[in-house]
Design an enzyme around this catalytic site. Structure first.
Site, short mmCIF file in Angstrom:
data_model
loop_
_atom_site.label_atom_id
_atom_site.label_comp_id
_atom_site.label_asym_id
_atom_site.label_seq_id
_atom_site.Cartn_x
_atom_site.Cartn_y
_atom_site.Cartn_z
CG ASN A 143 5.87 -35.33 60.69
OD1 ASN A 143 6.07 -35.94 59.87
ND2 ASN A 143 6.71 -34.61 61.18
CD GLU A 144 9.78 -37.96 60.56
OE1 GLU A 144 10.20 -37.61 61.50
OE2 GLU A 144 10.07 -38.07 59.40
CD1 TRP A 149 12.90 -31.45 54.54
CD2 TRP A 149 10.84 -31.92 55.04
NE1 TRP A 149 12.60 -30.94 55.65
CE2 TRP A 149 11.20 -31.13 56.15
CE3 TRP A 149 9.66 -32.36 55.18
CZ2 TRP A 149 10.52 -30.23 57.02
CZ3 TRP A 149 8.64 -31.65 56.12
CH2 TRP A 149 9.27 -30.95 56.97
CD GLU A 202 9.03 -35.94 56.33
OE1 GLU A 202 10.16 -36.06 56.83
OE2 GLU A 202 8.08 -35.46 56.91
C1 LIG Z 1 9.72 -38.67 68.39
O1 LIG Z 1 9.39 -38.14 69.49
C2 LIG Z 1 10.39 -38.68 70.64
C3 LIG Z 1 9.97 -38.50 72.18
O2 LIG Z 1 9.44 -37.31 72.05
C4 LIG Z 1 11.68 -38.60 70.29
O3 LIG Z 1 12.50 -39.06 71.27
C5 LIG Z 1 12.05 -38.97 68.93
O4 LIG Z 1 13.43 -38.57 68.52
C6 LIG Z 1 10.95 -38.21 68.16
N1 LIG Z 1 11.37 -38.98 66.58
C7 LIG Z 1 10.83 -38.54 65.61
C8 LIG Z 1 11.41 -39.45 64.08
O5 LIG Z 1 9.94 -37.82 65.39
#
Ligand SMILES: *[C@@H]1O[C@H](CO)[C@@H](O)[C@H](O)[C@H]1NC(C)=O
Ligand SMILES: *[C@@H]1O[C@H](CO)[C@@H](O)[C@H](O)[C@H]1NC(C)=O
Length: 406
Positions: free
Chosen positions: A204-205, A367, A325
């Protein structure tokens, strides 16, 4: 007798025409969703469908007395024309109702919760999309995998080591293997053989800020996607991407990305331009990405963003695109119901116009959907509340489901 044959023949012809006109919808006991070029195919026909996110399904289903929430949510969804459910295929760590409590150790009660969700989807005619780990630390995620490796003496420190450390990669592959080979205690069918599952997403993302070039993420996807397909050739696979552009498309990166997206190490084109990735995924959260812009500017951005991704999926990747989403939280600055409705209407229209021409825009998942007595998160949609947004969701989804492609 001759007469009877003729009537039966006529009935079949009429039924077939009726089917052609209606296109194809997910129904109980149907086949796997597959892909042919830009389109998804179900039971021999193009499959265009909207759906919803409900990250909570397994969490709730872990408690047998709460399972009616899943049943009600699915039934409400179907009656509004929604046939795709996206939910977490992970919940890692020594936390309440975790699925994987430590590497390779699974909580049987939670797994039976997920079994129930899939069995219910199968019974009611819902297709599932499940990411296999989280980028965020919610529900465990990359951070938990790195912590597990650290506790076994690996020299890892940042969450981004997840993509390169051999032990975290091994842990991830073990989770993939456990999921694919899990035999559902309700249906007795292994997950890898279950047509009610439409697709897996790797994460996810996915983001990797320590390598803004996007190459680390591309390398990880290039390694993991064929691995998933080797264990489970039946199912479609995508990334779970937000849709941010990277170095492989400098124009898009400059003119379409929200500025903050240029440092997250994702590359929509390179990350999806991999054979084992069957379709593209993107998210749209303009109201979150541009909190300082006014509503009109955010809506204009959403339109450009969505059309840009559909065009790129179609012309460059030559694969279908799922908007996995989108939504508008009541907590976003200057939130109004009218604006939420405008975002839903615009999103559905853009996908419908692509789908109607047999294009890559395959469907959009909002979502998120909630069920009976659940505490509202700011983006929650309860279909039973008959809001104007629900009416938009329902009409757009029935319209999209009736296309069947050309
Ligand atoms: C993904 O993970 C990183 C490091 O854990 C974090 O800085 C970031 O905000 C996260 N972003 C998303 C969209 O999941
Ligand atoms: C929504 O509409 C249905 C059908 O018209 C009705 O039975 C139900 O009571 C309505 N719910 C609310 C919360 O208004």
């Amino acid at each position: 007798m001759k007469y009877l044959c003729y009537i039966v023949f006529l009935a079949i012809v009429i039924a077939q025409n009726y089917n052609d006109r209606l296109g194809v919808e997910a129904v109980p006991n149907d086949g796997f969703v597959t892909r042919n070029g830009l389109q998804f195919i179900l039971n021999g026909k193009p499959f265009y469908a909207n759906g919803f996110n409900a990250y909570w399904l397994t969490y709730e289903a872990t408690d047998p007395t709460a399972r009616y929430k899943i049943t009600n949510a699915f039934q409400d969804a179907i009656s509004h024309g929604l046939t795709i459910a996206r939910t977490w295929g992970f919940h890692d760590g020594a936390i309440y109702r975790a699925l994987q409590t430590s590497p390779g150790i699974y909580d049987e009660q939670t797994f039976q919760g997920l079994d129930f969700v899939i069995a219910e989807a199968k019974r009611l005619g819902i297709k599932m999309i499940m990411p296999l780990v989280n980028n965020w630390s919610d529900y465990g995620g990359r951070k938990q995998y790195v912590a597990w490796a650290q506790s076994r003496g690996e020299k890892v420190s940042s969450d981004d080591d997840f993509y390169t450390n051999s032990l975290t990669k091994q842990f991830y592959m073990n989770h993939v293997k456990t999921m694919m080979n899990r035999v559902n205690t309700f249906t007795k069918v292994a997950y890898k053989d279950e047509p009610a599952i439409m697709a897996w997403q790797l994460m996810n993302e996915p983001q990797c800020k320590s390598d803004p070039s996007g190459k680390t993420l591309t390398a990880w996807i290039s390694e993991m996607a064929p691995y998933v397909k080797s264990l489970d050739p039946n199912h479609l696979l995508s990334t779970g991407h937000e849709g941010f552009y990277g170095d492989s498309s400098p124009q898009r990166k400059t003119f379409l990305n929200p500025p903050a997206a240029n440092i997250v190490g994702a590359d929509f084109i390179a990350n999806h331009n991999i054979d084992a990735i069957d379709f593209a995924s993107a998210h749209c959260a303009a109201d979150l990405w541009f909190q300082k812009l006014d509503q009109k500017s955010r809506l204009d951005f959403s339109r450009k963003w969505l059309q840009g991704h559909i065009d790129d999926a179609q012309n460059i990747l030559k694969k279908p695109l799922i908007l996995a989403e989108f939504g508008v939280g009541t907590d976003t600055p200057s939130y109004t119901l009218a604006n939420r409705d405008a975002v839903f209407t615009a999103t559905y229209n853009i996908f419908y116009l692509s789908a109607r021409k047999g294009g890559s825009g395959a469907g959009a998942l909002f979502w998120d959907l909630i069920s009976d007595g659940m505490s509202n998160d700011p983006s929650a949609i309860l279909l039973r509340d008959n809001s104007s947004t629900v009416k938009i969701i329902s009409e757009a989804s029935k319209r999209l489901g009736s296309i069947g492609g050309k």
